[in-house]
Design a protein around this motif. Structure first.
Motif, PDB file in Angstrom:
ATOM      1  N   ALA A  34      96.090  13.752  19.036  1.00 47.69           N
ATOM      2  CA  ALA A  34      95.510  13.510  20.359  1.00 47.69           C
ATOM      3  C   ALA A  34      96.638  13.384  21.376  1.00 47.69           C
ATOM      4  CB  ALA A  34      94.672  12.239  20.343  1.00 47.69           C
ATOM      5  N   GLY A  35      96.486  14.027  22.486  1.00 52.21           N
ATOM      6  CA  GLY A  35      97.512  13.984  23.522  1.00 52.21           C
ATOM      7  C   GLY A  35      98.445  15.178  23.461  1.00 52.21           C
ATOM      8  N   GLY A  36      98.512  15.837  22.327  1.00 50.56           N
ATOM      9  CA  GLY A  36      99.416  16.972  22.175  1.00 50.56           C
ATOM     10  C   GLY A  36      98.802  18.314  22.534  1.00 50.56           C
ATOM     11  N   HIS A  37      97.491  18.333  22.776  1.00 48.67           N
ATOM     12  CA  HIS A  37      96.813  19.607  23.034  1.00 48.67           C
ATOM     13  C   HIS A  37      97.219  20.233  24.366  1.00 48.67           C
ATOM     14  CE1 HIS A  37      94.358  17.854  19.844  1.00 48.67           C
ATOM     15  NE2 HIS A  37      94.261  19.095  19.443  1.00 48.67           N
ATOM     16  N   GLY A  38      97.431  19.409  25.376  1.00 49.05           N
ATOM     17  CA  GLY A  38      97.872  19.944  26.669  1.00 49.05           C
ATOM     18  C   GLY A  38      99.226  20.611  26.556  1.00 49.05           C
ATOM     19  N   GLU A  42     100.102  24.627  27.062  1.00 51.21           N
ATOM     20  CA  GLU A  42     101.189  25.118  27.923  1.00 51.21           C
ATOM     21  C   GLU A  42     102.148  26.007  27.140  1.00 51.21           C
ATOM     22  OE1 GLU A  42     103.230  21.811  29.687  1.00 51.21           O
ATOM     23  OE2 GLU A  42     101.391  20.978  30.526  1.00 51.21           O
ATOM     24  N   LEU A  43     102.499  25.586  25.926  1.00 47.84           N
ATOM     25  CA  LEU A  43     103.428  26.359  25.102  1.00 47.84           C
ATOM     26  C   LEU A  43     102.855  27.729  24.765  1.00 47.84           C
ATOM     27  CD1 LEU A  43     105.944  26.811  23.380  1.00 47.84           C
ATOM     28  CD2 LEU A  43     104.804  25.537  21.531  1.00 47.84           C
ATOM     29  N   LYS A  46     102.898  30.017  27.737  1.00 50.47           N
ATOM     30  CA  LYS A  46     104.264  30.458  28.019  1.00 50.47           C
ATOM     31  C   LYS A  46     104.709  31.534  27.025  1.00 50.47           C
ATOM     32  CE  LYS A  46     108.358  30.185  29.939  1.00 50.47           C
ATOM     33  NZ  LYS A  46     108.590  30.685  31.292  1.00 50.47           N
ATOM     34  N   LEU A  47     104.417  31.316  25.747  1.00 50.67           N
ATOM     35  CA  LEU A  47     104.810  32.295  24.732  1.00 50.67           C
ATOM     36  C   LEU A  47     104.132  33.636  24.956  1.00 50.67           C
ATOM     37  CD1 LEU A  47     104.831  30.079  21.527  1.00 50.67           C
ATOM     38  CD2 LEU A  47     106.814  31.011  22.740  1.00 50.67           C
ATOM     39  N   ILE A  48     102.850  33.604  25.297  1.00 47.38           N
ATOM     40  CA  ILE A  48     102.122  34.850  25.563  1.00 47.38           C
ATOM     41  C   ILE A  48     102.716  35.546  26.785  1.00 47.38           C
ATOM     42  CG2 ILE A  48      99.891  35.794  26.298  1.00 47.38           C
ATOM     43  CD1 ILE A  48      98.599  33.649  24.433  1.00 47.38           C
ATOM     44  N   ALA A  80     111.486  28.243  24.387  1.00 49.09           N
ATOM     45  CA  ALA A  80     110.246  27.615  24.865  1.00 49.09           C
ATOM     46  C   ALA A  80     109.684  26.673  23.807  1.00 49.09           C
ATOM     47  CB  ALA A  80     109.220  28.692  25.234  1.00 49.09           C
ATOM     48  N   ILE A  81     109.740  27.079  22.546  1.00 54.01           N
ATOM     49  CA  ILE A  81     109.268  26.225  21.459  1.00 54.01           C
ATOM     50  C   ILE A  81     110.153  24.993  21.341  1.00 54.01           C
ATOM     51  CG2 ILE A  81     108.979  26.050  18.954  1.00 54.01           C
ATOM     52  CD1 ILE A  81     108.127  29.052  19.054  1.00 54.01           C
TER      53      ILE A  81
END
Length: 95
Positions: A34-38, A42-43, A46-48, A80-81
């Protein structure tokens, strides 16, 4: 129908995020607290943007931080990762 809580809810959010971007993954190959989904959202965006082919091996939380595993990345994509993984240590989940 009861509302999913805890890890079930987190897994549902993860599945929805993968569907949003059309990413396939192996069952059990992904989980974010929880909390890591945002941050994960974003990651992935950015990768796409950087041309990622959406070949995802695994996503998980380990030792309090995000782990995002995939192959065939460019230097920019790896950076980015790395940035997202470093940022993840500043996010906490409260249940």
């Amino acid at each position: 129908m009861t509302k999913a809580t805890g890890q079930d809810h987190d897994m549902q959010l993860f599945i929805e995020l993968m569907e949003k971007y059309g990413i396939t993954y192996s069952v059990g190959g992904g989980y974010v607290w929880a909390g890591g989904h945002g941050l994960l959202d974003e990651l992935i965006a950015k990768l796409i943007e950087l041309g990622w082919d959406k070949d995802l091996h695994q996503v998980k939380e380990k030792f309090g931080g995000l782990r995002f595993y995939c192959g065939g990345l460019t230097t920019e994509q790896m950076a980015a990762i790395d940035e997202a993984e470093a940022k993840s240590y500043k996010i906490c989940a409260i249940y």
